[in-house]
Design an enzyme around this catalytic site. Sequence first.
Site, PDB file in Angstrom:
ATOM      1  N   SER A  14      75.643-120.016  13.868  1.00 46.72           N
ATOM      2  CA  SER A  14      74.726-119.204  14.803  1.00 46.72           C
ATOM      3  C   SER A  14      73.454-118.044  14.826  1.00 46.72           C
ATOM      4  O   SER A  14      73.021-119.131  13.557  1.00 46.72           O
ATOM      5  CB  SER A  14      76.097-117.029  14.609  1.00 46.72           C
ATOM      6  OG  SER A  14      74.423-116.427  15.006  1.00 46.72           O
ATOM      7  N   TYR A  27      78.349-109.930  10.752  1.00 43.59           N
ATOM      8  CA  TYR A  27      78.399-110.833  11.388  1.00 43.59           C
ATOM      9  C   TYR A  27      77.522-111.593  10.896  1.00 43.59           C
ATOM     10  O   TYR A  27      77.700-112.771  10.452  1.00 43.59           O
ATOM     11  CB  TYR A  27      78.390-110.540  12.993  1.00 43.59           C
ATOM     12  CG  TYR A  27      78.317-111.902  13.475  1.00 43.59           C
ATOM     13  CD1 TYR A  27      79.551-112.465  13.994  1.00 43.59           C
ATOM     14  CD2 TYR A  27      77.883-113.005  14.122  1.00 43.59           C
ATOM     15  CE1 TYR A  27      79.708-113.645  14.605  1.00 43.59           C
ATOM     16  CE2 TYR A  27      77.697-113.651  14.671  1.00 43.59           C
ATOM     17  CZ  TYR A  27      78.902-114.328  15.485  1.00 43.59           C
ATOM     18  OH  TYR A  27      78.882-115.475  15.797  1.00 43.59           O
TER      19      TYR A  27
HETATM   20  P1  NDP Z   1      85.701-117.203  21.794  1.00 45.50           P
HETATM   21  O1  NDP Z   1      85.866-115.499  21.926  1.00 45.50           O
HETATM   22  O2  NDP Z   1      86.254-117.168  23.272  1.00 45.50           O
HETATM   23  O3  NDP Z   1      86.509-117.791  21.290  1.00 45.50           O
HETATM   24  C1  NDP Z   1      86.736-117.325  19.729  1.00 45.50           C
HETATM   25  C2  NDP Z   1      87.998-118.546  19.872  1.00 45.50           C
HETATM   26  O4  NDP Z   1      88.668-118.696  18.248  1.00 45.50           O
HETATM   27  C3  NDP Z   1      89.318-118.536  20.843  1.00 45.50           C
HETATM   28  O5  NDP Z   1      89.670-120.116  20.643  1.00 45.50           O
HETATM   29  C4  NDP Z   1      90.971-117.284  19.556  1.00 45.50           C
HETATM   30  O6  NDP Z   1      92.040-117.710  19.821  1.00 45.50           O
HETATM   31  C5  NDP Z   1      90.356-118.414  18.151  1.00 45.50           C
HETATM   32  N1  NDP Z   1      90.374-117.534  17.068  1.00 45.50           N
HETATM   33  C6  NDP Z   1      90.412-116.485  16.744  1.00 45.50           C
HETATM   34  N2  NDP Z   1      90.881-115.141  15.916  1.00 45.50           N
HETATM   35  C7  NDP Z   1      91.267-116.404  15.452  1.00 45.50           C
HETATM   36  C8  NDP Z   1      92.288-116.888  14.418  1.00 45.50           C
HETATM   37  N3  NDP Z   1      92.490-115.486  13.678  1.00 45.50           N
HETATM   38  N4  NDP Z   1      93.374-118.204  13.786  1.00 45.50           N
HETATM   39  C9  NDP Z   1      92.965-118.855  14.949  1.00 45.50           C
HETATM   40  N5  NDP Z   1      91.395-118.862  15.689  1.00 45.50           N
HETATM   41  C10 NDP Z   1      91.069-117.690  16.270  1.00 45.50           C
HETATM   42  O7  NDP Z   1      84.513-117.521  21.408  1.00 45.50           O
HETATM   43  P2  NDP Z   1      83.108-118.393  20.855  1.00 45.50           P
HETATM   44  O8  NDP Z   1      83.496-119.345  21.547  1.00 45.50           O
HETATM   45  O9  NDP Z   1      82.037-117.743  22.053  1.00 45.50           O
HETATM   46  O10 NDP Z   1      83.074-118.838  19.947  1.00 45.50           O
HETATM   47  C11 NDP Z   1      83.778-119.732  18.880  1.00 45.50           C
HETATM   48  C12 NDP Z   1      82.155-119.170  17.660  1.00 45.50           C
HETATM   49  O11 NDP Z   1      80.983-119.859  18.035  1.00 45.50           O
HETATM   50  C13 NDP Z   1      82.576-118.439  16.732  1.00 45.50           C
HETATM   51  O12 NDP Z   1      82.681-118.814  15.450  1.00 45.50           O
HETATM   52  C14 NDP Z   1      81.332-117.968  16.986  1.00 45.50           C
HETATM   53  O13 NDP Z   1      80.827-116.824  16.182  1.00 45.50           O
HETATM   54  C15 NDP Z   1      80.326-118.473  17.292  1.00 45.50           C
HETATM   55  N6  NDP Z   1      79.084-118.215  18.498  1.00 45.50           N
HETATM   56  C16 NDP Z   1      79.202-117.278  19.785  1.00 45.50           C
HETATM   57  C17 NDP Z   1      78.215-117.191  20.139  1.00 45.50           C
HETATM   58  C18 NDP Z   1      78.835-116.254  21.205  1.00 45.50           C
HETATM   59  O14 NDP Z   1      76.981-116.219  21.906  1.00 45.50           O
HETATM   60  N7  NDP Z   1      78.951-116.830  22.367  1.00 45.50           N
HETATM   61  C19 NDP Z   1      77.064-117.410  19.743  1.00 45.50           C
HETATM   62  C20 NDP Z   1      76.721-118.152  17.954  1.00 45.50           C
HETATM   63  C21 NDP Z   1      78.309-118.466  17.592  1.00 45.50           C
HETATM   64  P3  NDP Z   1      93.035-117.446  19.686  1.00 45.50           P
HETATM   65  O15 NDP Z   1      92.760-115.580  19.922  1.00 45.50           O
HETATM   66  O16 NDP Z   1      94.234-117.846  21.134  1.00 45.50           O
HETATM   67  O17 NDP Z   1      93.518-117.389  18.399  1.00 45.50           O
END
Ligand code: NDP
Length: 258
Positions: free
Chosen positions: A152, A165
């Site tokens: 990030s 974070y």
């Molecule tokens: P989302 O919340 O849409 O996606 C997060 C994903 O992680 C979901 O598919 C969720 O699925 C999965 N997840 C959560 N907990 C678990 C777990 N314990 N085991 C397996 N899977 C898990 O957010 P984003 O797509 O935005 O996030 C993706 C990445 O991008 C993250 O690492 C985030 O920190 C990073 N990021 C995002 C930014 C943003 O502004 N959106 C900016 C910079 C980085 P489920 O709940 O079904 O398990």
Amino acid sequence: MTSQTFVAPLASRVAVVTGASSGIGEATAEHLASLGAKVAVLARREDRLAELVSRIKKDGGTALAIAADVRDDEAVRAAAHQVKTDLGGADLLFNNAGVMLPAPIEELATDQWQHQIDLNITGLMNAIGAFVPQLVEAAAERGVGDLVNTSSITAQNLFPNFAVYSGTKAYVTHLSRHLRMELGPKNVRVSAIEPGIVGTELQSHVTDPGARDWLAGSKEMMEWLTAKDIAHTVGFLASQPARVNLQQVTIMPTGQTS
Ligand code: NDP
């Protein structure tokens, strides 16, 4: 006029995407499949993974859903075993599952600190432990493997109340640079993707009112990135010739200045 045949740049590749049930992971799994990769999609919500797999299959792709909590080392190892058995082993890991829970440190939201550390660091490491052997094996056989970690912009810049974070994401970026030293000579490219704000479910988990207001204000001030923007970036770096490793990619909304 000559007819041109589309050659899928990722045909013969096998990609594993964690956090594939929404946001960046979901969009990236779909995009990598459209570029010809077979994809294994991991997350906890089985229904969302099943919908994604059926969409990919409908478009002629190959996909495998594996419901797993990446914080559970044994479950991730079992997933790696299934990928090896069903798809022949991974040569691309998009290590992406994560959560963002900003709050002033003096609120002492220790459960949220732990949640971020457990998922963003331990979960990421569990996937590295389970899949790096497959990446190295694939790279030795076919000349290329990819480990792409979602970091990030918070790994670089300072954001009030995002300390925990940001700390987890600084870990991801620094780890990625170190792993490149170890794995590059084995033809495994290592990349850290550092997005600014992307509109996904990530923001919906935030409970701190100040952070929620800050996010809502930023949405008014600028056009956020979309998950597809990140998916295309991952597709681009995986499609480069094997000699090209985009080590660190910072991708920002044009209007986001820090
Ligand atoms: P989302 O919340 O849409 O996606 C997060 C994903 O992680 C979901 O598919 C969720 O699925 C999965 N997840 C959560 N907990 C678990 C777990 N314990 N085991 C397996 N899977 C898990 O957010 P984003 O797509 O935005 O996030 C993706 C990445 O991008 C993250 O690492 C985030 O920190 C990073 N990021 C995002 C930014 C943003 O502004 N959106 C900016 C910079 C980085 P489920 O709940 O079904 O398990």
